[in-house]
Motif scaffolding. Structure first.
Motif, mmCIF file in Angstrom:
data_model
loop_
_atom_site.group_PDB
_atom_site.id
_atom_site.type_symbol
_atom_site.label_atom_id
_atom_site.label_comp_id
_atom_site.label_asym_id
_atom_site.label_seq_id
_atom_site.Cartn_x
_atom_site.Cartn_y
_atom_site.Cartn_z
ATOM 1 N N GLY A 12 0.789 -1.221 0.000
ATOM 2 C CA GLY A 12 0.000 0.000 0.000
ATOM 3 C C GLY A 12 0.824 1.276 0.000
ATOM 4 N N ARG A 13 2.137 1.159 -0.280
ATOM 5 C CA ARG A 13 3.001 2.344 -0.277
ATOM 6 C C ARG A 13 2.873 3.145 -1.569
ATOM 7 N NH1 ARG A 13 7.502 1.779 3.051
ATOM 8 N NH2 ARG A 13 7.949 3.948 2.489
ATOM 9 N N LEU A 14 2.406 2.521 -2.619
ATOM 10 C CA LEU A 14 2.225 3.202 -3.900
ATOM 11 C C LEU A 14 1.203 2.433 -4.725
ATOM 12 C CD1 LEU A 14 3.871 1.266 -6.116
ATOM 13 C CD2 LEU A 14 5.846 2.416 -5.146
ATOM 14 N N ALA A 15 0.735 3.055 -5.792
ATOM 15 C CA ALA A 15 -0.129 2.410 -6.779
ATOM 16 C C ALA A 15 0.577 2.450 -8.119
ATOM 17 C CB ALA A 15 -1.480 3.116 -6.871
ATOM 18 N N LEU A 16 0.335 1.447 -8.941
ATOM 19 C CA LEU A 16 1.027 1.380 -10.222
ATOM 20 C C LEU A 16 0.648 2.532 -11.139
ATOM 21 C CD1 LEU A 16 1.084 -2.432 -11.073
ATOM 22 C CD2 LEU A 16 2.755 -1.044 -9.827
ATOM 23 N N ASP A 17 -0.520 3.116 -10.955
ATOM 24 C CA ASP A 17 -0.930 4.261 -11.771
ATOM 25 C C ASP A 17 -0.451 5.594 -11.206
ATOM 26 O OD1 ASP A 17 -2.166 2.700 -13.677
ATOM 27 O OD2 ASP A 17 -4.109 2.745 -12.684
ATOM 28 N N ASP A 18 0.239 5.561 -10.078
ATOM 29 C CA ASP A 18 0.815 6.797 -9.541
ATOM 30 C C ASP A 18 1.901 7.320 -10.478
ATOM 31 O OD1 ASP A 18 -0.775 6.516 -7.327
ATOM 32 O OD2 ASP A 18 0.845 5.864 -5.983
ATOM 33 N N ARG A 19 2.042 8.628 -10.538
ATOM 34 C CA ARG A 19 3.152 9.244 -11.257
ATOM 35 C C ARG A 19 4.431 9.049 -10.446
ATOM 36 N NH1 ARG A 19 2.827 14.073 -10.325
ATOM 37 N NH2 ARG A 19 3.887 15.058 -12.101
ATOM 38 N N LEU A 20 5.540 8.880 -11.129
ATOM 39 C CA LEU A 20 6.810 8.742 -10.417
ATOM 40 C C LEU A 20 7.066 9.956 -9.539
ATOM 41 C CD1 LEU A 20 9.422 7.091 -9.993
ATOM 42 C CD2 LEU A 20 10.412 8.373 -11.918
ATOM 43 N N GLY A 21 6.706 11.140 -10.033
ATOM 44 C CA GLY A 21 6.912 12.354 -9.259
ATOM 45 C C GLY A 21 6.125 12.412 -7.971
ATOM 46 N N ASP A 22 5.086 11.584 -7.826
ATOM 47 C CA ASP A 22 4.322 11.541 -6.578
ATOM 48 C C ASP A 22 5.144 10.963 -5.436
ATOM 49 O OD1 ASP A 22 2.149 12.515 -7.989
ATOM 50 O OD2 ASP A 22 1.249 10.533 -8.290
ATOM 51 N N HIS A 23 6.173 10.181 -5.755
ATOM 52 C CA HIS A 23 6.931 9.468 -4.728
ATOM 53 C C HIS A 23 8.430 9.758 -4.739
ATOM 54 C CE1 HIS A 23 3.420 6.985 -3.742
ATOM 55 N NE2 HIS A 23 3.217 6.888 -5.042
ATOM 56 N N LEU A 24 8.959 10.315 -5.813
ATOM 57 C CA LEU A 24 10.393 10.575 -5.924
ATOM 58 C C LEU A 24 10.580 12.064 -6.225
ATOM 59 C CD1 LEU A 24 13.122 9.087 -5.840
ATOM 60 C CD2 LEU A 24 12.940 8.794 -8.321
ATOM 61 N N PRO A 25 10.747 12.875 -5.180
ATOM 62 C CA PRO A 25 10.711 14.333 -5.370
ATOM 63 C C PRO A 25 11.771 14.866 -6.329
ATOM 64 C CG PRO A 25 10.560 13.742 -3.040
ATOM 65 C CD PRO A 25 10.895 12.489 -3.772
ATOM 66 N N ASP A 26 12.958 14.261 -6.361
ATOM 67 C CA ASP A 26 14.039 14.819 -7.175
ATOM 68 C C ASP A 26 14.146 14.183 -8.548
ATOM 69 O OD1 ASP A 26 14.749 12.398 -6.128
ATOM 70 O OD2 ASP A 26 16.828 12.944 -5.671
ATOM 71 N N THR A 27 13.104 13.487 -8.981
ATOM 72 C CA THR A 27 13.171 12.826 -10.285
ATOM 73 C C THR A 27 13.137 13.839 -11.427
ATOM 74 O OG1 THR A 27 12.128 11.228 -11.775
ATOM 75 C CG2 THR A 27 10.668 12.477 -10.339
ATOM 76 N N PRO A 28 13.937 13.643 -12.462
ATOM 77 C CA PRO A 28 13.859 14.519 -13.640
ATOM 78 C C PRO A 28 12.688 14.168 -14.546
ATOM 79 C CG PRO A 28 15.533 12.861 -13.973
ATOM 80 C CD PRO A 28 15.041 12.676 -12.566
ATOM 81 N N VAL A 29 12.011 13.066 -14.266
ATOM 82 C CA VAL A 29 10.864 12.616 -15.062
ATOM 83 C C VAL A 29 9.722 12.383 -14.087
ATOM 84 C CG1 VAL A 29 9.942 10.850 -16.603
ATOM 85 C CG2 VAL A 29 12.351 11.524 -16.767
ATOM 86 N N ALA A 30 8.729 13.264 -14.091
ATOM 87 C CA ALA A 30 7.676 13.204 -13.082
ATOM 88 C C ALA A 30 6.399 12.544 -13.566
ATOM 89 C CB ALA A 30 7.359 14.617 -12.587
ATOM 90 N N ASP A 31 6.062 12.656 -14.847
ATOM 91 C CA ASP A 31 4.723 12.292 -15.304
ATOM 92 C C ASP A 31 4.546 10.822 -15.649
ATOM 93 O OD1 ASP A 31 3.832 14.862 -14.978
ATOM 94 O OD2 ASP A 31 4.250 15.453 -17.045
ATOM 95 N N ALA A 32 5.609 10.109 -15.943
ATOM 96 C CA ALA A 32 5.473 8.684 -16.254
ATOM 97 C C ALA A 32 4.958 7.945 -15.032
ATOM 98 C CB ALA A 32 6.819 8.106 -16.688
ATOM 99 N N THR A 33 4.045 6.992 -15.256
ATOM 100 C CA THR A 33 3.548 6.203 -14.129
ATOM 101 C C THR A 33 4.521 5.082 -13.810
ATOM 102 O OG1 THR A 33 2.300 4.578 -15.432
ATOM 103 C CG2 THR A 33 1.190 6.663 -14.896
#
Length: 451
Positions: free
Chosen positions: A77-98
C-alpha cells in the motif's frame, strides 16, 4: 531426475552453442518446481570447467529483481502502479510517467543515458538522477513500448527513497535471503567468470571492463549463478509469500506493453519479458553487459525454468538457447497433470454454475477447484475469463476480455438468483424468456413470432 537421453540432449545443445558462439565458457541449468533437473558447463573459468556455483554477470535480469521490489511496495500500500513517479520521488527529472509505465517500458524515456555509454563507464560520471536523463522523453508516456534502461535507474532510486536504504540492500533482505540465493551479489565473488570480447575474425580474446554502474546499477549490475537463478525461476513460477504472492507474480507475467513493431512474438509484462517460442508462452528476461550474456525463461504450463550464462560480449544466441532447453524437456518429459480430486463447494456457489445466456448466446460458468470461476462459451469461441472471489460475494475478472470487471449475482427478495451482472452485461437462465430481466425488455409474443 531426467532420462539419460534428455540430459544428453541438453548437454549437447549447450555444447553446440558454446562452440558455435565462441564463448570462453558457458553454463546452463533446467529446473522443474524447486528441483534442478540438469545443469552443465562448457569451456573454462580460471583453468577449470564452470559449475552451477560459478558467478556470471546477469545484466538486465537485474531489472526483474527491481520490479519485484516495486510490486512489494504496491502490495504494502506504499504506492499504486498508476501513480506518477513524481508523486513518490521528489528529485526525479521525469515526473509524469507512471510506475506501471516504467516497469513495462512504455514511459517514453530513451533507452540509454547520454555519453559516455553507461555500461562501459564508471557510474561516478552520473552523480545525480538528473544526469541519467540526457534527452527529453521520446514521446508521451503510455503511447508505445520502448525499452529503457534509464527507467529502471529511476525505479531503483524510487525503491531506495521509499525504503530508506539503497535498492540492492532491499534486494538482499527482501528477495535473496528469503529465497536462499546466497551467491547473488552486487560485485563478483569467487569463483566467477571474467568478461571477454571475442575477435570477430580470429579466435582471440580481449578483456572487458566491469564498472560499478552506481545510479544505473538497477538496470544491469548484479552477478549470480545458475543454481541461484534456478531458485529465482521457481519463484517466478509459483511466488513465495515471504516475497510476493503467486497472484502478484502471475500479474508480472501478464502483457502490459505490446511488442516493438515487427516483433509479434515478444511483449512485456511488469518487469518481465514475454516470448512465444515454438508455441510456448515464456516469461523471464535476457541480460547483457560488457563481457557477458545471460537469460532466464520460465514456462508456467510445464512448470519449467531454464537459465544460461556465457562470458562473451556477443556471439552466443543465449535467449534462443534457453528457450530450446525448455523445449527439450517439455517435449521429451512433459509435465503430468495434477490428479483430479473433488472439491468442497458451497451451495451458494454451486447455484451459480452451469449455462447462462447473454441475449441468445449461451455461455457457461464453471468452477475450477474451490475458488476460481471461469466464464466461457459452451463450445469454445466465446469471450473467456477467469474470476476470483472477493470478500463481499462478488467476483473479479483475472484475464481476458473481463479482466478487472466485476461479476455479481443479483438476487430476488427470497435470496434466489435473478440474473448475473458482468460489467452491465446481463446473463439470464433462459434466452429472452418472459419474466427475465433483459435490458430493453422482451416482446410479449416471444420465440416463434413472425413480423
Amino acid at each position: 531426475m531426467l532420462l539419460d537421453t534428455t540430459a544428453h540432449a541438453l548437454t549437447h545443445r549447450l555444447a553446440v552453442e558454446q562452440s558455435r558462439g565462441r564463448a570462453p565458457s558457458m553454463v546452463g541449468a533446467v529446473s522443474r518446481g524447486a528441483t534442478v533437473l540438469w545443469s552443465g558447463g562448457r569451456g573454462e573459468v580460471d583453468g577449470a570447467p564452470p559449475t552451477d556455483d560459478t558467478q556470471y554477470r546477469i545484466g538486465s535480469i537485474t531489472k526483474t529483481f527491481v520490479a519485484v521490489l516495486v510490486l512489494r511496495l504496491r502490495d504494502e500500500g506504499r504506492l499504486a502502479l498508476d501513480d506518477r513517479l513524481g508523486d513518490h520521488l521528489p528529485d526525479t527529472p521525469v515526473a509524469d510517467a507512471t510506475i506501471a509505465q516504467l516497469l513495462a517500458h512504455s514511459s517514453g524515456l530513451p533507452a540509454e543515458t547520454g555519453a559516455p555509454w553507461w555500461e562501459r563507464s564508471d557510474g561516478s560520471v552520473r552523480p545525480d538522477l538528473a544526469s541519467l536523463v540526457a534527452e527529453p522523453p521520446l514521446r508521451a508516456p503510455g503511447r508505445r513500448h520502448h525499452y529503457s534502461n534509464v527507467g529502471y535507474g529511476l525505479l531503483g532510486a524510487l525503491v531506495g527513497h521509499l525504503r530508506g536504504h539503497d535498492w540492492f540492500t532491499a534486494v538482499g533482505t527482501e528477495i535473496l535471503e528469503p529465497i536462499g540465493m546466497t551467491r547473488t551479489t552486487y560485485h563478483p565473488s569467487a569463483p566467477h567468470a571474467h568478461g571477454w570480447a571475442v575477435h570477430p575474425w580470429a579466435d582471440l580474446l580481449h578483456p572487458e571492463p566491469a564498472h560499478d554502474a552506481a545510479l544505473m546499477a538497477p538496470a544491469g549490475q548484479m552477478w549470480s549463478t545458475t543454481a541461484d537463478l534456478a531458485r529465482f525461476g521457481a519463484f517466478l513460477l509459483h511466488g513465495d509469500d515471504r516475497v510476493l504472492s503467486a497472484r502478484t507474480v502471475e500479474e508480472m507475467r501478464r502483457p502490459s506493453a505490446p511488442s516493438e513493431a515487427g516483433d509479434a512474438d515478444r511483449s512485456h509484462g511488469l518487469g518481465l519479458q514475454l516470448l512465444r517460442h515454438s508455441g510456448r508462452a515464456l516469461a523471464g528476461h535476457t541480460g547483457s553487459m560488457p563481457g557477458f550474456v545471460a537469460t532466464l525463461w520460465v514456462d508456467p504450463a510445464e512448470d519449467l525454468a531454464a537459465v544460461a550464462f556465457a562470458n562473451a560480449t556477443s556471439g552466443p544466441a543465449i535467449g534462443g538457447l534457453v528457450a530450446e532447453l525448455i523445449g527439450i524437456v517439455a517435449e521429451r518429459e512433459p509435465l503430468l497433470p495434477e490428479p483430479w480430486r473433488p472439491a468442497v463447494v458451497t451451495e451458494e456457489v454451486l447455484a451459480l454454475l452451469g449455462p447462462w445466456y447473454w441475449g441468445a448466446a449461451p455461455i457457461a460458468l464453471r468452477l475450477r477447484g474451490t475458488d476460481e470461476l471461469t466464464v466461457g462459451g459452451l463450445g469454445g469461441g466465446a469471450r473467456a475469463s477467469r474470476f476470483s472471489p472477493r470478500p463481499d460475494g462478488t467476483w473479479v475478472g483475472l484475464d481476458g476480455y473481463y479482466a478487472g470487471e466485476t461479476l455479481r449475482a443479483v438476487r430476488h427478495a427470497d435470496g434466489s438468483v435473478s440474473h448475473l451482472d458482468l460489467g452491465s452485461f446481463v446473463f439470464t437462465r433462459e434466452p429472452y424468456a418472459p419474466g427475465e430481466v433483459i435490458p430493453g425488455g422482451v416482446p410479449d409474443d416471444g420465440w416463434g413470432a413472425t413480423r
